[in-house]
Design an enzyme around this catalytic site. Sequence first.
Site, PDB file in Angstrom:
ATOM      1  N   CYS A   1       1.027  -1.478  -0.317  1.00 56.96           N
ATOM      2  CA  CYS A   1      -0.151   0.024   0.447  1.00 56.96           C
ATOM      3  C   CYS A   1       1.029   1.334   0.575  1.00 56.96           C
ATOM      4  CB  CYS A   1      -0.487   0.128   1.185  1.00 56.96           C
ATOM      5  SG  CYS A   1      -2.696  -1.256   1.194  1.00 56.96           S
TER       6      CYS A   1
ATOM      7  N   ARG B   1       4.082  -0.740  -5.050  1.00 58.08           N
ATOM      8  CA  ARG B   1       3.912  -0.418  -3.543  1.00 58.08           C
ATOM      9  C   ARG B   1       2.346  -1.388  -3.353  1.00 58.08           C
ATOM     10  NH1 ARG B   1       7.103   1.807   0.915  1.00 58.08           N
ATOM     11  NH2 ARG B   1       5.701   0.657   2.095  1.00 58.08           N
TER      12      ARG B   1
ATOM     13  N   TRP C   1      -2.564  -2.418  -1.739  1.00 55.51           N
ATOM     14  CA  TRP C   1      -2.030  -4.351  -1.663  1.00 55.51           C
ATOM     15  C   TRP C   1      -3.510  -4.495  -1.356  1.00 55.51           C
ATOM     16  CZ3 TRP C   1      -0.044  -8.554   1.069  1.00 55.51           C
ATOM     17  CH2 TRP C   1       0.380  -9.427  -0.056  1.00 55.51           C
TER      18      TRP C   1
ATOM     19  N   ASN D   1      -1.983   1.500   5.762  1.00 52.97           N
ATOM     20  CA  ASN D   1      -1.411   0.604   5.156  1.00 52.97           C
ATOM     21  C   ASN D   1      -0.810  -0.682   6.338  1.00 52.97           C
ATOM     22  OD1 ASN D   1       0.797  -0.993   4.336  1.00 52.97           O
ATOM     23  ND2 ASN D   1       2.298   0.665   4.665  1.00 52.97           N
ATOM     24  N   GLY D   2      -0.509  -1.734   6.322  1.00 53.77           N
ATOM     25  CA  GLY D   2      -0.819  -2.632   6.786  1.00 53.77           C
ATOM     26  C   GLY D   2      -1.897  -3.045   7.788  1.00 53.77           C
TER      27      GLY D   2
ATOM     28  N   GLU E   1      17.909 -17.232  -7.955  1.00 58.04           N
ATOM     29  CA  GLU E   1      17.473 -15.508  -7.912  1.00 58.04           C
ATOM     30  C   GLU E   1      16.468 -15.717  -9.407  1.00 58.04           C
ATOM     31  OE1 GLU E   1      16.820 -13.293  -6.408  1.00 58.04           O
ATOM     32  OE2 GLU E   1      17.217 -11.969  -7.805  1.00 58.04           O
TER      33      GLU E   1
ATOM     34  N   LYS F   1      12.757 -14.837 -10.674  1.00 60.49           N
ATOM     35  CA  LYS F   1      12.680 -13.492 -11.278  1.00 60.49           C
ATOM     36  C   LYS F   1      11.770 -14.375 -12.167  1.00 60.49           C
ATOM     37  CE  LYS F   1      13.650 -10.502  -9.422  1.00 60.49           C
ATOM     38  NZ  LYS F   1      14.414 -10.340  -8.248  1.00 60.49           N
TER      39      LYS F   1
ATOM     40  N   GLU G   1       7.992 -14.654 -10.970  1.00 58.33           N
ATOM     41  CA  GLU G   1       7.119 -13.649 -10.886  1.00 58.33           C
ATOM     42  C   GLU G   1       6.749 -13.290 -11.636  1.00 58.33           C
ATOM     43  OE1 GLU G   1      11.240 -10.732  -8.599  1.00 58.33           O
ATOM     44  OE2 GLU G   1       9.545 -10.601  -7.882  1.00 58.33           O
TER      45      GLU G   1
ATOM     46  N   HIS H   1      18.586 -36.766  -6.752  1.00 55.75           N
ATOM     47  CA  HIS H   1      18.089 -36.940  -5.529  1.00 55.75           C
ATOM     48  C   HIS H   1      16.320 -36.615  -5.916  1.00 55.75           C
ATOM     49  CE1 HIS H   1      22.007 -37.908  -4.103  1.00 55.75           C
ATOM     50  NE2 HIS H   1      22.293 -36.674  -4.579  1.00 55.75           N
TER      51      HIS H   1
ATOM     52  N   LYS I   1       6.158  -4.183  -3.478  1.00 51.42           N
ATOM     53  CA  LYS I   1       6.996  -4.153  -3.712  1.00 51.42           C
ATOM     54  C   LYS I   1       8.239  -4.208  -2.172  1.00 51.42           C
ATOM     55  CE  LYS I   1      11.534  -2.606  -5.205  1.00 51.42           C
ATOM     56  NZ  LYS I   1      11.750  -3.740  -6.545  1.00 51.42           N
TER      57      LYS I   1
HETATM   58  O1  M6R Z   1      12.707  -5.091   0.050  1.00 55.24           O
HETATM   59  P1  M6R Z   1      13.296  -6.744   0.963  1.00 55.24           P
HETATM   60  O2  M6R Z   1      14.850  -6.369   0.237  1.00 55.24           O
HETATM   61  O3  M6R Z   1      13.563  -6.788   2.346  1.00 55.24           O
HETATM   62  O4  M6R Z   1      12.583  -7.718   0.373  1.00 55.24           O
HETATM   63  C1  M6R Z   1      12.845  -8.657  -0.200  1.00 55.24           C
HETATM   64  C2  M6R Z   1      12.045  -9.573  -0.679  1.00 55.24           C
HETATM   65  O5  M6R Z   1      10.597  -8.886  -0.912  1.00 55.24           O
HETATM   66  C3  M6R Z   1      11.581  -8.577  -2.406  1.00 55.24           C
HETATM   67  O6  M6R Z   1      13.279  -9.162  -2.763  1.00 55.24           O
HETATM   68  C4  M6R Z   1      11.858  -9.965  -2.844  1.00 55.24           C
HETATM   69  O7  M6R Z   1      11.932 -11.148  -3.206  1.00 55.24           O
HETATM   70  C5  M6R Z   1      11.475  -9.203  -4.628  1.00 55.24           C
HETATM   71  N1  M6R Z   1      10.036  -8.647  -5.374  1.00 55.24           N
HETATM   72  C6  M6R Z   1      12.129 -10.162  -5.944  1.00 55.24           C
HETATM   73  O8  M6R Z   1      12.190  -9.335  -7.203  1.00 55.24           O
END
Ligand code: M6R
Length: 616
Positions: free
Chosen positions: A2, A27, A75, A101-102, A485, A489, A492, A508, A611
Site C-alpha cells: 500500500c 507498492r 495491496w 497501510n498494514g 534468483e 525472477k 514473479e 536426488h 514491492k
Molecule cells: O525490500 P526487501 O529487500 O526486504 O524485499 C525482500 C523481498 O520481498 C524481495 O526481494 C522480493 O523477493 C523481490 N520482489 C524479488 O524480485
Amino acid sequence: MCGIVGYVGQKQALEVVVAGLRRLEYRGYDSAGVAVISEGVLEVRKRAGKLANLEELLGADPLPQSTTGIGHTRWATHGGPTDHNAHPHVSEDTRIAVIHNGIIENFAELRDELRAAGVQLTSETDTEVAAHMLAREVPIVDGDLPEAMRRVCRRLEGAFTLVALDREQPDLVVAARRNSPLVVGVGEGENFLASDVAAFVEHTRHALELGQDQVVVLTPDDITVTDFAGEPVEVRPFTVDWDASAAEKGGYDLFMLKEIAEQPKAVADALRGRISKDHRIQLDETDLDESVLRSITKVVVIACGTAAHAGMVAKYAIEHWTRLPVEVELASEFRYRDPIVGPDSLVIAISQSGETMDTLMALRHAKEQGARTLAICNTVGSTIPRESDAVLYTYAGPEIAVASTKAFLTQIIAAYLVGLYLAQVRGLMFEDEIRAVLDELDEMPSKVDLVLDTTEHVRELARELADSTSVLFLGRHVGFPVALEGALKLKELAYMHAEGFPAGELKHGPIALIEEGVPVIVIVPSPRGRAVLHDKIVSNIQEVRARGALVIAIAEEGDEAIAPFADHIVRVPAVPTLMQPLVSTVPLQVFACEMATAKGHDVDQPRNLAKSVTVE
Ligand code: M6R
C-alpha cells in the site's frame, strides 16, 4: 505494501497526491483512491485496479479544487480488490476519511464493538473500523483530531500507518505509524507525508524520519510529532540524496530495464568511499564496533526473497574469508523456530526497502536475544536500519520495479565489504589478499557493463522459449543462489513454473521433472576457479541432456570446454569465482524481463505482488 500520500499547502492537492501515487504504485495496485476537502465537504473518488482506472474516474467525475488531500494505492489484505474495499474509507457521518497501510490485527473485535453500537460497516476491510472509531472519538475530545488519533491508536493492535482528514478542519492532515512506513516531506508553506520519499521528492528533498508509535500533525506551516500518549518527540531530519529524475523511467520502456542498466553505476556507488587509498576497508559510517566484530563467533543473515539470495551468495565469501560460520535464514521462519542467536552473533538483516515486515520481526527477535545487528539496506531512514545497531547502505538509488535487480548486486557488494572488514579487523587475511579482492571488486562495474552490452542473444532465447511451461535453473557453489534468483525472477514476472537447484541435488529427485525440450539454464562455474566444480557441472548437464533437456549455459568467455554440452551459450566476462554472481545474474534478469514482455505481462507491476512487503 500500500502506498500512502498526504498533502496540505497551497497547490492543488489532487495533482500532488495523484503524482505521488504514480510514484508509489509499485507498492500495490489492487485499487487506488483519493480524498480532498472542499467547502466543508469530504470528496472521495476510488476505483479497483490500477491508478489509471482512478484517473479515468477523475476525468469523468472531477473533484473540486482543494489544497488538502490524501491518496492511497492498495495491496489487498482484508477484502478483495473491489471499489468498495478501496481506500479512503469514510465514517458514517462523512466527517472523517482514512487511508491505511498494514493490518489491524484486532479488527474483528473492534468491528463487533462498532456493530454492537449500531455502526453499519460497508466494506470487508480492517481499515474501515479506524474511520468509524475516529469519528466516534472526535466529538469526545472536542474536535481534536490528533488526540482522537492517539486514542484510537492506543486501541489498535498490529501494523499500521493511518492518515486521516476531518472535513471540519480543512488545513489539517493527521497521521500515525506503528510498524509501517511513513515519512514526512518538509516544504515551505506546504507539507507532505508518504510511505516513501519518492512520492514528494519532486517538491522537497527535506524529510523527517518518524519513529514507532508516533502521531504527526501537518498544516501548511507546521509539523508536530508526539507519541501515542501525546508527549512531544524528537524526529530525525534527513535529506534525500537523489532527485525526482532518479525515480523516472529516463527513456526506458520499463523501470526494470532502467534498473538493470543502472547496475554498473549502482555497484560503483556501493563501493564508493569504502576503500581507503591504502587499500583498507573503511566502514566508519556504519558504527560497527570493532571489539564486537572481534568477539562474535558466528554470523546470521536474515532476509527474504532476492535479499535472502544475496545473503546466500555472501555466505560463501564470508565463511571463506573469515572462517566464521554463516547461517542464512529466511526471515519469515527465523523467530518461529527458536534460533540459536545471542550476544556472540552478528545478525545481518538485508533488505532493499528496509520495511519488510518478516525481516523487521526477525531483527527484533535477534535483538531480544542480545545479538549484535547490522542492516544492509537501500532505503535511507527506513525502519530496519533505524532499529539496527549499525547500518551499511547500498546506495543503489530508488528501485521501483517490483522485481529486484540492482538491489541484489549491491547487497552482495555490501555483504562482501562486511566480510572483508571482519577479516581485516580480526586479522584473518593478509593485507595483499584483501587488496586483491578489493581490486577484483573495483573491476566489477565495468564487467557488469560488458554483460549489458551483450544481452541480445539472451533476449532472443527468452522470446523463443516464451511458450515453455517450465524452466529449471542449475548452479553449484555461488551459482546455486544465482540459480534460485533466476528462477524467482521468472516466477514473479513470467508467471511460470521455475525452480533453482544445486546441480548436484538434481539426481536426488528433481531430475524427474526433466522431459523432452525442458529448458535448463545452467550457471557454469569458471574452469579456472576450482576446476572440479566445472567438471561436476558438466556431468550434471550430461544427466539432463540425456533426458531431453534443452541446455542453456551461462558460461564465461573462453570456456570452450562447455561448448559440446550446451544447446546455447550465453557468455559473461571471466571473473574470479566469488565475483561470478555479479555477472551471471544479469542475463537471468534480462531473460525474465524479456520473457514476461513477450507474454504481454506487466513487468514492473507483476500480478499479486508489491514491492515493499509490510505484512507478515
Ligand atoms: O525490500 P526487501 O529487500 O526486504 O524485499 C525482500 C523481498 O520481498 C524481495 O526481494 C522480493 O523477493 C523481490 N520482489 C524479488 O524480485
